[in-house]
Design an enzyme around this catalytic site. Structure first.
Site, PDB file in Angstrom:
ATOM      1  CE  LYS A  53      24.992  25.487  42.095  1.00 35.72           C
ATOM      2  NZ  LYS A  53      26.390  25.539  42.472  1.00 35.72           N
ATOM      3  N   GLY A  54      21.213  30.616  39.748  1.00 33.59           N
ATOM      4  CA  GLY A  54      21.093  32.069  39.810  1.00 33.59           C
ATOM      5  C   GLY A  54      19.681  32.599  40.001  1.00 33.59           C
ATOM      6  CG  ASP A  64      20.465  34.363  36.677  1.00 31.32           C
ATOM      7  OD1 ASP A  64      20.083  34.140  35.511  1.00 31.32           O
ATOM      8  OD2 ASP A  64      21.493  33.843  37.154  1.00 31.32           O
ATOM      9  CG  ASP A 102      25.322  37.890  28.839  1.00 33.50           C
ATOM     10  OD1 ASP A 102      25.397  38.973  28.257  1.00 33.50           O
ATOM     11  OD2 ASP A 102      26.333  37.262  29.220  1.00 33.50           O
ATOM     12  CE  LYS A 147      25.687  41.279  31.839  1.00 41.38           C
ATOM     13  NZ  LYS A 147      26.862  40.381  31.725  1.00 41.38           N
ATOM     14  CG  PHE A 158      30.663  39.195  35.128  1.00 39.75           C
ATOM     15  CD1 PHE A 158      30.182  38.294  34.184  1.00 39.75           C
ATOM     16  CD2 PHE A 158      30.808  38.770  36.445  1.00 39.75           C
ATOM     17  CE1 PHE A 158      29.865  36.988  34.547  1.00 39.75           C
ATOM     18  CE2 PHE A 158      30.494  37.471  36.810  1.00 39.75           C
ATOM     19  CZ  PHE A 158      30.024  36.586  35.860  1.00 39.75           C
ATOM     20  CG  ASP A 161      28.167  32.245  39.886  1.00 39.27           C
ATOM     21  OD1 ASP A 161      27.286  32.360  39.020  1.00 39.27           O
ATOM     22  OD2 ASP A 161      29.192  31.549  39.737  1.00 39.27           O
TER      23      ASP A 161
HETATM   24  P1  IMP Z   1      23.136  33.779  28.190  1.00 35.87           P
HETATM   25  O1  IMP Z   1      24.399  34.380  27.614  1.00 35.87           O
HETATM   26  O2  IMP Z   1      21.949  34.675  27.977  1.00 35.87           O
HETATM   27  O3  IMP Z   1      22.932  32.405  27.677  1.00 35.87           O
HETATM   28  O4  IMP Z   1      23.408  33.741  29.771  1.00 35.87           O
HETATM   29  C1  IMP Z   1      23.441  32.584  30.478  1.00 35.87           C
HETATM   30  C2  IMP Z   1      23.809  32.660  31.927  1.00 35.87           C
HETATM   31  O5  IMP Z   1      25.080  33.270  32.086  1.00 35.87           O
HETATM   32  C3  IMP Z   1      22.916  33.454  32.848  1.00 35.87           C
HETATM   33  O6  IMP Z   1      21.749  32.767  33.214  1.00 35.87           O
HETATM   34  C4  IMP Z   1      23.848  33.633  34.037  1.00 35.87           C
HETATM   35  O7  IMP Z   1      23.832  32.487  34.852  1.00 35.87           O
HETATM   36  C5  IMP Z   1      25.204  33.800  33.368  1.00 35.87           C
HETATM   37  N1  IMP Z   1      25.560  35.228  33.259  1.00 35.87           N
HETATM   38  C6  IMP Z   1      25.432  36.045  32.210  1.00 35.87           C
HETATM   39  N2  IMP Z   1      25.845  37.301  32.503  1.00 35.87           N
HETATM   40  C7  IMP Z   1      26.242  37.260  33.798  1.00 35.87           C
HETATM   41  C8  IMP Z   1      26.753  38.256  34.721  1.00 35.87           C
HETATM   42  O8  IMP Z   1      26.932  39.461  34.426  1.00 35.87           O
HETATM   43  N3  IMP Z   1      27.016  37.818  35.983  1.00 35.87           N
HETATM   44  C9  IMP Z   1      26.843  36.525  36.382  1.00 35.87           C
HETATM   45  N4  IMP Z   1      26.363  35.573  35.558  1.00 35.87           N
HETATM   46  C10 IMP Z   1      26.065  35.937  34.291  1.00 35.87           C
HETATM   47 MG    MG Z   2      20.865  31.789  34.806  1.00 36.75          MG
END
Ligand code: IMP
Ligand code: MG
Length: 177
Positions: free
Chosen positions: A41-42, A98, A101, A129, A150, A157
């Site tokens: 949803k982000g 969004d 990470d 990040k 975070f 969210d």
């Molecule tokens: P990934 O670690 O790149 O796979 O991140 C996947 C998902 O984790 C992102 O699309 C966000 O929905 C969530 N996420 C990662 N970091 C944050 C944060 O700082 N705040 C909120 N959601 C996060």
């Molecule tokens: Mg996301």
């Protein structure tokens, strides 16, 4: 315990940057139609603001993946929760995220979308990040690089809350004694 949100990026800063990125996208996709794929949803708040400012023809579709539980650390397991409605074959696809990470979600998603034969596949993210990278993927369009904190707001969210904040903030948990 109580939570407070400290502003990291103000509404004005975010809006200004989205305008710039939308201008760049409009230039890069000149003469084409861009098919935005939003990761729910982000990504939805960013996708809407971005789409409103892109001047080439835009179509959109939505996909939902899961990689996080209700906490702040990735479980590493990714599942498709909602499929796209339309085929992306032959389309100029721009994935709208969004935040990137660890990039585990993205590496799964980009692999999946690439196998469906789009004309092109690029990535646009509101936040990056860089310190948390475990898979080497760089977005084609990044609005902001942020430290390893975070963050919430603008679609992001913490346990499903704070998505509606019009700015990006850091949640601070305060212990009361
Ligand atoms: P990934 O670690 O790149 O796979 O991140 C996947 C998902 O984790 C992102 O699309 C966000 O929905 C969530 N996420 C990662 N970091 C944050 C944060 O700082 N705040 C909120 N959601 C996060
Ligand atoms: Mg996301």
């Amino acid at each position: 315990m109580s939570e407070k949100v400290r502003i990291l990026l103000s509404e004005e800063e975010v809006d200004k940057k989205i305008c710039e990125i939308a201008q760049q996208i409009s230039k890069d996709y000149e003469g084409k139609e861009v098919h935005l794929v939003c990761v729910l949803k982000g990504g939805v708040f960013f996708m809407c603001e971005l789409a409103k400012r892109i001047t080439v023809p835009v179509s959109m579709d939505f996909m939902a993946l899961s990689s996080y539980g209700n906490g702040t650390e990735s479980t590493g397991k990714i599942k498709v929760k909602k499929e796209l409605d339309e085929s992306i074959e032959g389309k100029d696809v721009l994935v709208v995220e969004d935040i990137v990470d660890s990039r585990r979600t993205l590496s799964f998603l980009l692999g999946e979308l690439q196998s469906r034969n789009p004309a092109s596949l690029h990535l646009c993210t509101l936040l990056d990040k860089p310190d948390r990278r475990v898979v080497d993927i760089k977005a084609d369009y990044t609005c902001f690089e942020i430290p390893d904190e975070f963050v919430v707001g603008y679609g992001l969210d913490y346990a499903q809350r704070y998505r509606n904040l019009p700015y990006i903030g850091i949640v601070e948990i305060e212990k009361e004694d």
